[in-house]
Design a protein around this motif. Structure first.
Motif, PDB file in Angstrom:
ATOM      1  N   PHE A 102       0.830  -1.211   0.000  1.00  0.00           N
ATOM      2  CA  PHE A 102       0.000   0.000   0.000  1.00  0.00           C
ATOM      3  C   PHE A 102       0.862   1.259   0.000  1.00  0.00           C
ATOM      4  O   PHE A 102       0.999   1.935   0.992  1.00  0.00           O
ATOM      5  CB  PHE A 102      -0.942  -0.009   1.203  1.00  0.00           C
ATOM      6  CG  PHE A 102      -2.018   1.051   1.146  1.00  0.00           C
ATOM      7  CD1 PHE A 102      -2.972   1.037   0.143  1.00  0.00           C
ATOM      8  CD2 PHE A 102      -2.077   2.061   2.094  1.00  0.00           C
ATOM      9  CE1 PHE A 102      -3.966   2.011   0.086  1.00  0.00           C
ATOM     10  CE2 PHE A 102      -3.066   3.035   2.053  1.00  0.00           C
ATOM     11  CZ  PHE A 102      -4.012   3.013   1.041  1.00  0.00           C
ATOM     12  N   TYR A 103       1.488   1.551  -1.132  1.00  0.00           N
ATOM     13  CA  TYR A 103       2.190   2.803  -1.427  1.00  0.00           C
ATOM     14  C   TYR A 103       3.497   3.018  -0.662  1.00  0.00           C
ATOM     15  O   TYR A 103       4.490   3.428  -1.244  1.00  0.00           O
ATOM     16  CB  TYR A 103       1.284   4.020  -1.179  1.00  0.00           C
ATOM     17  CG  TYR A 103       0.083   4.118  -2.061  1.00  0.00           C
ATOM     18  CD1 TYR A 103       0.180   4.563  -3.370  1.00  0.00           C
ATOM     19  CD2 TYR A 103      -1.186   3.765  -1.592  1.00  0.00           C
ATOM     20  CE1 TYR A 103      -0.930   4.666  -4.194  1.00  0.00           C
ATOM     21  CE2 TYR A 103      -2.308   3.857  -2.413  1.00  0.00           C
ATOM     22  CZ  TYR A 103      -2.173   4.315  -3.712  1.00  0.00           C
ATOM     23  OH  TYR A 103      -3.272   4.412  -4.510  1.00  0.00           O
ATOM     24  N   THR A 104       3.505   2.836   0.649  1.00  0.00           N
ATOM     25  CA  THR A 104       4.669   3.212   1.449  1.00  0.00           C
ATOM     26  C   THR A 104       5.588   2.023   1.680  1.00  0.00           C
ATOM     27  O   THR A 104       5.173   0.873   1.609  1.00  0.00           O
ATOM     28  CB  THR A 104       4.239   3.776   2.813  1.00  0.00           C
ATOM     29  OG1 THR A 104       3.551   2.745   3.556  1.00  0.00           O
ATOM     30  CG2 THR A 104       3.314   4.976   2.650  1.00  0.00           C
ATOM     31  N   CYS A 105       6.854   2.329   1.988  1.00  0.00           N
ATOM     32  CA  CYS A 105       7.823   1.271   2.262  1.00  0.00           C
ATOM     33  C   CYS A 105       8.922   1.823   3.156  1.00  0.00           C
ATOM     34  O   CYS A 105       9.105   3.037   3.256  1.00  0.00           O
ATOM     35  CB  CYS A 105       8.418   0.728   0.970  1.00  0.00           C
ATOM     36  SG  CYS A 105       9.457   1.907   0.061  1.00  0.00           S
ATOM     37  N   PRO A 106       9.684   0.936   3.829  1.00  0.00           N
ATOM     38  CA  PRO A 106      10.810   1.408   4.641  1.00  0.00           C
ATOM     39  C   PRO A 106      11.888   2.029   3.751  1.00  0.00           C
ATOM     40  O   PRO A 106      12.121   1.583   2.624  1.00  0.00           O
ATOM     41  CB  PRO A 106      11.332   0.129   5.313  1.00  0.00           C
ATOM     42  CG  PRO A 106      10.251  -0.887   5.149  1.00  0.00           C
ATOM     43  CD  PRO A 106       9.522  -0.529   3.914  1.00  0.00           C
ATOM     44  N   LEU A 107      12.536   3.060   4.259  1.00  0.00           N
ATOM     45  CA  LEU A 107      13.592   3.707   3.495  1.00  0.00           C
ATOM     46  C   LEU A 107      14.876   2.897   3.502  1.00  0.00           C
ATOM     47  O   LEU A 107      15.658   2.952   2.554  1.00  0.00           O
ATOM     48  CB  LEU A 107      13.854   5.111   4.059  1.00  0.00           C
ATOM     49  CG  LEU A 107      12.684   6.097   3.937  1.00  0.00           C
ATOM     50  CD1 LEU A 107      13.064   7.436   4.556  1.00  0.00           C
ATOM     51  CD2 LEU A 107      12.291   6.285   2.477  1.00  0.00           C
ATOM     52  N   ARG A 108      15.103   2.149   4.584  1.00  0.00           N
ATOM     53  CA  ARG A 108      16.329   1.363   4.681  1.00  0.00           C
ATOM     54  C   ARG A 108      15.988  -0.048   5.152  1.00  0.00           C
ATOM     55  O   ARG A 108      15.374  -0.230   6.194  1.00  0.00           O
ATOM     56  CB  ARG A 108      17.312   2.013   5.663  1.00  0.00           C
ATOM     57  CG  ARG A 108      17.876   3.325   5.166  1.00  0.00           C
ATOM     58  CD  ARG A 108      18.816   3.952   6.195  1.00  0.00           C
ATOM     59  NE  ARG A 108      19.433   5.163   5.681  1.00  0.00           N
ATOM     60  CZ  ARG A 108      18.854   6.354   5.693  1.00  0.00           C
ATOM     61  NH1 ARG A 108      17.648   6.486   6.211  1.00  0.00           N
ATOM     62  NH2 ARG A 108      19.465   7.417   5.204  1.00  0.00           N
ATOM     63  N   THR A 109      16.401  -1.011   4.376  1.00  0.00           N
ATOM     64  CA  THR A 109      16.200  -2.416   4.741  1.00  0.00           C
ATOM     65  C   THR A 109      17.426  -3.218   4.326  1.00  0.00           C
ATOM     66  O   THR A 109      18.203  -2.792   3.467  1.00  0.00           O
ATOM     67  CB  THR A 109      14.970  -3.018   4.030  1.00  0.00           C
ATOM     68  OG1 THR A 109      15.201  -2.987   2.609  1.00  0.00           O
ATOM     69  CG2 THR A 109      13.701  -2.268   4.357  1.00  0.00           C
ATOM     70  N   GLY A 110      17.561  -4.385   4.915  1.00  0.00           N
ATOM     71  CA  GLY A 110      18.646  -5.267   4.532  1.00  0.00           C
ATOM     72  C   GLY A 110      18.290  -6.169   3.376  1.00  0.00           C
ATOM     73  O   GLY A 110      19.126  -6.927   2.884  1.00  0.00           O
ATOM     74  N   SER A 111      17.029  -6.104   2.927  1.00  0.00           N
ATOM     75  CA  SER A 111      16.567  -6.927   1.804  1.00  0.00           C
ATOM     76  C   SER A 111      15.862  -6.028   0.795  1.00  0.00           C
ATOM     77  O   SER A 111      15.348  -4.955   1.147  1.00  0.00           O
ATOM     78  CB  SER A 111      15.609  -8.016   2.303  1.00  0.00           C
ATOM     79  OG  SER A 111      14.536  -7.446   3.040  1.00  0.00           O
ATOM     80  N   PRO A 112      15.809  -6.434  -0.459  1.00  0.00           N
ATOM     81  CA  PRO A 112      15.119  -5.620  -1.465  1.00  0.00           C
ATOM     82  C   PRO A 112      13.618  -5.520  -1.175  1.00  0.00           C
ATOM     83  O   PRO A 112      13.032  -6.413  -0.564  1.00  0.00           O
ATOM     84  CB  PRO A 112      15.390  -6.350  -2.779  1.00  0.00           C
ATOM     85  CG  PRO A 112      15.776  -7.727  -2.389  1.00  0.00           C
ATOM     86  CD  PRO A 112      16.422  -7.633  -1.047  1.00  0.00           C
ATOM     87  N   VAL A 113      13.019  -4.439  -1.650  1.00  0.00           N
ATOM     88  CA  VAL A 113      11.621  -4.129  -1.380  1.00  0.00           C
ATOM     89  C   VAL A 113      10.844  -4.045  -2.689  1.00  0.00           C
ATOM     90  O   VAL A 113      11.342  -3.520  -3.690  1.00  0.00           O
ATOM     91  CB  VAL A 113      11.492  -2.789  -0.626  1.00  0.00           C
ATOM     92  CG1 VAL A 113      10.034  -2.395  -0.445  1.00  0.00           C
ATOM     93  CG2 VAL A 113      12.182  -2.878   0.726  1.00  0.00           C
ATOM     94  N   THR A 114       9.627  -4.565  -2.682  1.00  0.00           N
ATOM     95  CA  THR A 114       8.676  -4.317  -3.760  1.00  0.00           C
ATOM     96  C   THR A 114       7.470  -3.612  -3.156  1.00  0.00           C
ATOM     97  O   THR A 114       7.110  -3.856  -2.007  1.00  0.00           O
ATOM     98  CB  THR A 114       8.235  -5.614  -4.460  1.00  0.00           C
ATOM     99  OG1 THR A 114       7.658  -6.514  -3.502  1.00  0.00           O
ATOM    100  CG2 THR A 114       9.411  -6.288  -5.145  1.00  0.00           C
ATOM    101  N   VAL A 115       6.857  -2.745  -3.935  1.00  0.00           N
ATOM    102  CA  VAL A 115       5.745  -1.926  -3.446  1.00  0.00           C
ATOM    103  C   VAL A 115       4.614  -1.943  -4.463  1.00  0.00           C
ATOM    104  O   VAL A 115       4.858  -1.877  -5.672  1.00  0.00           O
ATOM    105  CB  VAL A 115       6.187  -0.468  -3.208  1.00  0.00           C
ATOM    106  CG1 VAL A 115       5.032   0.363  -2.645  1.00  0.00           C
ATOM    107  CG2 VAL A 115       7.378  -0.395  -2.276  1.00  0.00           C
TER     108      VAL A 115
END
Length: 381
Positions: A102-115
């Motif tokens: 739902f649109y938002t995501c963490p700015l910093r993660t140790g794993s790749p992000v999909t949104v």
């Protein structure tokens, strides 16, 4: 990711609202289809609101379901936790991909992000949002396009608008159409239709149906004005039933105040989930004259229930409706004209109802889940 092994994906379902609106339908439909695919295709971990944890455990017996902190039931706390607690959880469960639906995501993660970015109307229809909401979601979309490994959208129209307006990279956007739950949204029996009419106090009277959030983009005030103009002189005018959440469109009350006293307009609020097929499928017409949608799940659900649909050709709506729905414009004069024509043409309504029902079968959560899994594999690799 080890070749041949399914990716371990953490899905953040904490944004699902209690009322099971559009995002709830999306997450529930997607997770249900992923559960059918099984752990051979995706190694699934779900973080959810505590009130939803047991629901998802039943839905996903082979997945790991984690109840979130109690405080994140409140949106500000959830957004703060998303930036700190969610990346930590992703690390703890060994997620190779974190999916934010739902649109938002963490700015910093140790794993790749999909949104998942559901629509671009915060840019194309800015006048239909208050300043706070418009500013927040514009910023969230820009951030997600910049930070996410890949972005999932529910329509080609949404993809094209993100490319046109925000110069988004088309090679990093995947289109996964929403599906419709054929068990929940089905052709209703006469008994189901009669039960809804009785609960609404309609008796044997016909009605025009609207189901959705009452926010300015949905164009409910002009629907009210168009319906009133279309049927005002009829000896037995059909009612207008506007169901769904209360929303924040003050113009609705002004439109209601102008409805002639002999016409019947009902605003029952949320209907029981089990009553939706009878409500939609029992309507003479399901009318949805939106200014624009990222997908248009309400018209797909109405089509699946065998309702003839009248909508607008804005953004993604023709992708969903195709030739199986009737089209109008957003103006009350045209809504009145096109709605009256449809109400007076029973044969055309029957043709649209059959065509819409058949077309709705093409949109499945299984197909959507396959696109999501492909996206996650690409990101994890």
């Amino acid at each position: 990711m080890t070749p041949g092994r399914p990716p371990r994906v953490l899905v953040d379902a904490t944004s699902v609202p209690a009322d099971r609106g559009g995002v709830g339908r999306y997450v529930d439909g997607l997770l249900g289809a992923l559960g059918v695919l099984g752990p051979e295709r995706v190694d699934l971990v779900v973080i959810a609101q505590r009130s939803d944890a047991e629901r998802y455990r039943r839905m996903l017996p082979e997945a790991q379901v984690i109840p979130g902190p109690a405080a994140i039931v409140h949106r500000p706390a959830r957004l703060a936790w998303e930036q700190t607690g969610l990346p930590l959880l992703a690390q703890q469960v060994g997620a190779e991909v974190l999916h934010s639906p739902f649109y938002t995501c963490p700015l910093r993660t140790g794993s790749p992000v999909t949104v998942t970015v559901h629509d671009a109307t915060f840019f194309t229809e800015p006048e239909h949002y208050d300043n706070t909401k418009r500013t927040f979601f514009r910023s969230a979309i820009k951030t997600s396009l910049r930070r996410a490994g890949r972005v999932i959208v529910p329509s080609k129209a949404t993809r094209d608008e993100l490319i046109r307006l925000l110069d988004a990279d088309p090679t990093r956007i995947d289109v996964a159409y929403h599906g419709v739950d054929q068990a929940a949204f089905h052709m209703p029996t006469e008994e189901e239709k009669a039960r809804v009419r009785a609960r609404l106090g309609l008796g044997d009277s016909g009605y025009v149906a609207f189901l959705g959030a009452k926010e300015p983009r949905k164009n409910v005030p002009n629907l009210i004005r168009g319906w009133a103009r279309a049927v005002v002189d009829w000896p037995h005018p059909p009612a207008l039933v506007i169901a769904g959440g209360q929303g924040h469109d003050d113009d609705i009350d002004r439109a209601v105040a102008d409805v002639p006293s002999h016409l019947r307009l009902l605003r029952p609020g949320y209907l029981r989930y089990a009553d939706l097929p009878g409500f939609l499928g029992g309507a003479l017409v399901a009318c949805y004259p939106s200014f624009g949608e990222g997908f248009g799940l309400p018209i797909l659900e109405a089509m699946a229930c065998g309702a003839p649909v009248l909508t607008t050709p804005r953004l993604s709506l023709p992708e969903v409706g195709g030739d199986a729905v009737a089209y109008t414009t957003e103006a009350p004069e045209r809504i009145a004209e096109d709605l009256a024509d449809l109400l007076q043409d029973e044969q055309r309504r029957q043709i649209l109802a059959k065509a819409g029902f058949d077309r709705a079968k093409e949109f499945t959560w299984a197909s959507s889940a396959e696109v999501h899994v492909t996206t996650w594999k690409r990101v994890a690799a």
